[in-house]
Motif scaffolding. Structure first.
Motif, PDB file in Angstrom:
ATOM      1  N   PHE A  30       0.896  -1.173   0.000  1.00 33.90           N
ATOM      2  CA  PHE A  30       0.000   0.000   0.000  1.00 33.90           C
ATOM      3  C   PHE A  30       0.922   1.208   0.000  1.00 33.90           C
ATOM      4  CE2 PHE A  30       0.489  -1.574   4.368  1.00 33.90           C
ATOM      5  CZ  PHE A  30       0.994  -0.457   5.017  1.00 33.90           C
ATOM      6  N   ASP A  42       4.007   4.421   8.228  1.00 30.03           N
ATOM      7  CA  ASP A  42       3.282   3.148   8.141  1.00 30.03           C
ATOM      8  C   ASP A  42       3.537   2.568   6.756  1.00 30.03           C
ATOM      9  OD1 ASP A  42       1.481   1.046   8.184  1.00 30.03           O
ATOM     10  OD2 ASP A  42      -0.159   2.218   9.041  1.00 30.03           O
ATOM     11  N   GLU A  82       2.834  -0.540  14.952  1.00 30.83           N
ATOM     12  CA  GLU A  82       2.205  -1.707  14.312  1.00 30.83           C
ATOM     13  C   GLU A  82       3.238  -2.762  13.943  1.00 30.83           C
ATOM     14  OE1 GLU A  82       0.248  -0.842  10.571  1.00 30.83           O
ATOM     15  OE2 GLU A  82      -0.911  -2.714  10.658  1.00 30.83           O
TER      16      GLU A  82
HETATM   17 MN    MN Z   1      -0.230  -0.130   8.669  1.00 28.85          MN
END
Ligand code: MN
Ligand code: MN
Length: 295
Positions: A55, A87, A276
């Motif tokens: 992503f 992220d 994360e």
């Molecule tokens: Mn993520």
């Protein structure tokens, strides 16, 4: 479910690449750095390692919790005191890893405890992982760790199960108790991602975050679109990655068949930290696939 013994090395390799890409990104987020350059460099690293971004690199800032990536013409730079969530995702033939950390730009150290709250939430959640464990136990542990530092977990953002080519595969991993039922099963891949805030603890939709996703195969009728689908399949992609004039045009035409991601903004405009990891559920505990590899 989860990958077979034969597929597992690919999931581990993708996660090692994602982990190094995250740490590279954390080092690049310095005062004066261009947001777009940081995203491009992280994604170039992932590709140089033989993987693909799963992503667009999310570089959400301050009260933005998630889903911001720089657009093709983004002129912004980072400033001292910005709180940036790095992220990143990498995949090898659909084997996905998703991992994040938060940087306070320029070492101002005003949000150190907020960053710690997110990381401690992550660690506490991971400690609950094992085959047969209640998913609810993860949320309970995450929330308790974040509250112990005096902050709030964001209730409407969750971790998620991951399957081949599916970043959000159907099971949510909440960051608070009371939002999940069911148990973890051996071998499944999940992302745990606590968000801690000094705001109200929930998010609303902000502006378009420059991220799109094909909901389904658009078919061969539009060749430019078919080529883009061949590249991204059903994974999220950045408008930056498809900014040739004919690609921009094809995406405009297909707008209704594409999922478009708004930036998630903290409702009270509190600032947000996130941490994360992608983990594999083992019989006795978690295998943290995206953990740092080096010193
Ligand atoms: Mn993520
Ligand atoms: Mn995730």
């Amino acid at each position: 479910m989860g990958p077979t013994a034969e597929e597992l090395p690919r999931w581990r390799a993708a996660a090692r690449i994602a982990s190094r890409a995250r740490d590279l990104g954390v080092g690049l987020v310095v005062p004066g750095a261009r947001r777009r350059d940081v995203a491009d460099q992280i994604e170039a690293f992932i590709r140089a390692e033989g993987a693909e971004p799963a992503f667009p690199t999310n570089l959400s800032r301050n009260d933005e919790a998630a889903h911001f990536t720089p657009g093709p013409d983004d002129p912004a730079t980072f400033g001292a005191g910005d709180l940036v969530k790095v992220d990143v995702g990498a995949h090898l033939d659909g084997a996905i890893a998703d991992t994040a950390d938060t940087v306070e730009v320029g070492g101002t150290r005003r949000y150190e405890n907020l960053i710690r709250a997110a990381r401690e939430g992550l660690r506490a959640g991971i400690a609950e992982v094992r085959a047969g464990a209640e998913i609810e136990a993860i949320g309970r542990a995450v929330a308790a760790a974040i509250r112990a530092r005096g902050f709030k977990p964001i209730v409407d953002l969750t971790g998620h199960s991951i399957e081949r080519y599916l970043l959000h595969a159907g099971t949510s991993i909440p960051n608070v108790p009371g939002h999940a039922s069911g148990r973890l099963s051996e071998g499944e891949i999940i992302a745990i991602e606590p968000f801690a805030t000094n705001g109200v603890g929930s998010i609303g939709n902000g502006p378009f975050g420059n991220i799109l996703r094909f909901r389904a195969d658009p078919g061969p009728a539009d060749p430019v679109l078919a080529r883009l689908y061949g590249r991204f399949r059903t994974l999220p992609f950045a408008t930056r990655w498809a900014d040739a004039p004919e690609e921009r045009e094809a995406l405009r035409r297909a707008r209704r068949t594409l999922q478009s991601y708004p930036v998630f903004v903290e409702r009270g405009h509190g600032w947000v930290a996130q941490a994360e990891h992608t983990v594999r559920v083992g019989a006795a505990g978690a295998e943290v696939l995206s953990a740092p590899v080096g010193p």
